[in-house]
Motif scaffolding. Structure first.
Motif, PDB file in Angstrom:
ATOM      1  N   TYR A   1       0.812  -1.279  -0.189  1.00 40.41           N
ATOM      2  CA  TYR A   1      -0.069  -0.096   0.027  1.00 40.41           C
ATOM      3  C   TYR A   1       0.859   1.313   0.038  1.00 40.41           C
ATOM      4  O   TYR A   1       0.663   2.141  -0.584  1.00 40.41           O
ATOM      5  N   SER A   2       1.901   1.008   0.889  1.00 37.61           N
ATOM      6  CA  SER A   2       2.792   2.529   0.797  1.00 37.61           C
ATOM      7  C   SER A   2       3.607   2.583  -0.731  1.00 37.61           C
ATOM      8  O   SER A   2       3.925   3.799  -0.721  1.00 37.61           O
ATOM      9  N   ILE A   3       3.593   1.600  -1.111  1.00 36.24           N
ATOM     10  CA  ILE A   3       4.272   1.759  -2.719  1.00 36.24           C
ATOM     11  C   ILE A   3       3.278   2.246  -3.702  1.00 36.24           C
ATOM     12  O   ILE A   3       3.630   3.248  -4.140  1.00 36.24           O
ATOM     13  N   LEU A   4       2.083   1.734  -3.588  1.00 39.10           N
ATOM     14  CA  LEU A   4       1.155   2.132  -4.464  1.00 39.10           C
ATOM     15  C   LEU A   4       0.328   3.484  -4.141  1.00 39.10           C
ATOM     16  O   LEU A   4      -0.295   4.182  -5.289  1.00 39.10           O
ATOM     17  N   SER A   5       0.574   4.083  -3.071  1.00 36.21           N
ATOM     18  CA  SER A   5       0.011   5.312  -2.767  1.00 36.21           C
ATOM     19  C   SER A   5       1.032   6.122  -2.774  1.00 36.21           C
ATOM     20  O   SER A   5       0.747   7.468  -2.514  1.00 36.21           O
TER      21      SER A   5
ATOM     22  N   LYS B   1       3.425   8.137  -5.528  1.00 40.62           N
ATOM     23  CA  LYS B   1       3.448   8.398  -6.960  1.00 40.62           C
ATOM     24  C   LYS B   1       4.702   8.121  -7.526  1.00 40.62           C
ATOM     25  O   LYS B   1       5.035   7.315  -8.581  1.00 40.62           O
ATOM     26  N   ASP B   2       6.041   8.500  -6.884  1.00 38.05           N
ATOM     27  CA  ASP B   2       7.237   8.186  -7.273  1.00 38.05           C
ATOM     28  C   ASP B   2       7.629   6.604  -7.063  1.00 38.05           C
ATOM     29  O   ASP B   2       8.210   6.048  -7.839  1.00 38.05           O
ATOM     30  N   LYS B   3       7.105   6.017  -5.947  1.00 40.14           N
ATOM     31  CA  LYS B   3       7.432   4.528  -5.800  1.00 40.14           C
ATOM     32  C   LYS B   3       6.747   3.528  -6.594  1.00 40.14           C
ATOM     33  O   LYS B   3       7.156   2.553  -7.136  1.00 40.14           O
ATOM     34  N   ARG B   4       5.593   4.229  -6.880  1.00 35.39           N
ATOM     35  CA  ARG B   4       4.675   3.393  -7.727  1.00 35.39           C
ATOM     36  C   ARG B   4       5.240   3.298  -9.022  1.00 35.39           C
ATOM     37  O   ARG B   4       5.111   2.364 -10.182  1.00 35.39           O
ATOM     38  N   ALA B   5       5.669   4.735  -9.805  1.00 37.68           N
ATOM     39  CA  ALA B   5       5.985   4.467 -11.184  1.00 37.68           C
ATOM     40  C   ALA B   5       7.515   3.775 -11.207  1.00 37.68           C
ATOM     41  O   ALA B   5       7.710   3.304 -12.181  1.00 37.68           O
TER      42      ALA B   5
END
Length: 290
Positions: free
Chosen positions: A67-71, A73-77
């Protein structure tokens, strides 16, 4: 210590975080939060049996990390482009429980009851039944553990829902479901009845503890009020009692209240006298009634 992606594969059988959350790659923030909430409830360490807490805690940590990754912006990208999760940046990993509490308020019995009323018979329940039927290949025991609020009393209703799905070829027919052995069904019903008895006993125990706590609070408040009243009587006795009273004298509250009433009446009469105006006549002051 395994990486986040290794833990994903260990506990959920895949390194695809979107698959774990059952979401498309373009899922919006609201959808991500909802999926995280739903999954985390199933493995919350406070909601599982004692012998399952260790695995549940690790699963919960994995979900919180995802959740912390997908929420973000930069980590999800970074994950979307390279399939990489930066485990070195674990500022949230050590505070996973705190993070969960910040996002979601504590769930009360009333919240669960209200949700159950809305959930039963809804499209959401139907979708959950379908997913559980397919994932468990028709195993009703698996469906029991996957569909919220499902009980033995619900079996006929859920059986009809699945039979309708089979008839319209929405799902395949699994003999495990349509031809479940009677012995297996009886074992499930006995297990459910035992768990229901244990839950009822636990609920009764908690209610008694709450009642006992409430009784102690009421008794304490009554004691505090009594002490306060006694202190007031002592102050009144000290202020209005006879100075040379002996040790057998007591303060008479009724006499004191009667005295106060008499003084009030006297003051009222004096106020009536003051309701007169002064008039000057030839240098003399006279009183004229209003």
């Amino acid at each position: 210590m395994p990486s986040t992606l290794e833990s994903c594969e260990l506990f959920y059988g895949t390194r695809d975080v979107y698959k774990i959350f059952d979401l498309p790659n373009n899922a919006q923030e609201k959808e991500i939060k909802k999926a995280y909430y739903k999954l985390s409830l199933k493995v919350h360490p406070d909601r599982v049996k004692e012998n399952e807490k260790e695995d549940a805690t690790e699963k919960f940590k994995v979900l919180s990390k995802i959740y912390s990754i997908l929420s973000d912006k930069d980590k999800r990208a970074l994950y979307d482009e390279q399939g990489v999760i930066d485990d070195d940046d674990d500022s949230n990993g050590t505070k996973w429980m705190t993070m969960w509490q910040q996002f979601f308020k504590p769930i009360s019995t009333e919240d669960i009851s209200n949700f159950e009323k809305v959930y039963i018979g809804s499209e959401l329940e139907r979708n959950d039944i379908k997913k559980a039927y397919l994932a468990g290949k028709g195993c009703i025991n698996y469906m029991f553990n996957s569909v919220p609020f499902m009980s033995c009393e619900d079996e006929p209703r859920i059986y009809d829902i699945v039979k309708e799905m089979i008839a319209t070829e929405e799902v395949p027919e699994y003999k495990t479901f349509t031809e479940e052995p009677k012995a297996k069904r009886n074992r499930r019903h006995k297990k459910y009845a035992k768990e229901a008895e244990e839950a009822a006993a636990l609920k009764q125990k908690r209610e008694k503890q709450q009642e006992s706590s409430l009784e102690r609070q009421i008794a304490q408040r009554q004691n505090e009020r009594q002490l306060g009243f006694s202190a007031m009587l002592d102050r009144l006795a000290e202020k209005y009692g006879e100075e040379d009273e002996d040790e057998n004298d007591t303060f008479d509250l009724d006499k004191y209240m009667a005295s106060k009433s008499k003084n009030k009446s006297k003051r009222s009469q004096e106020n009536n006298t003051k309701g007169k105006k002064l008039k000057v006549i030839k240098g003399r002051v006279s009183k004229k009634s209003v």
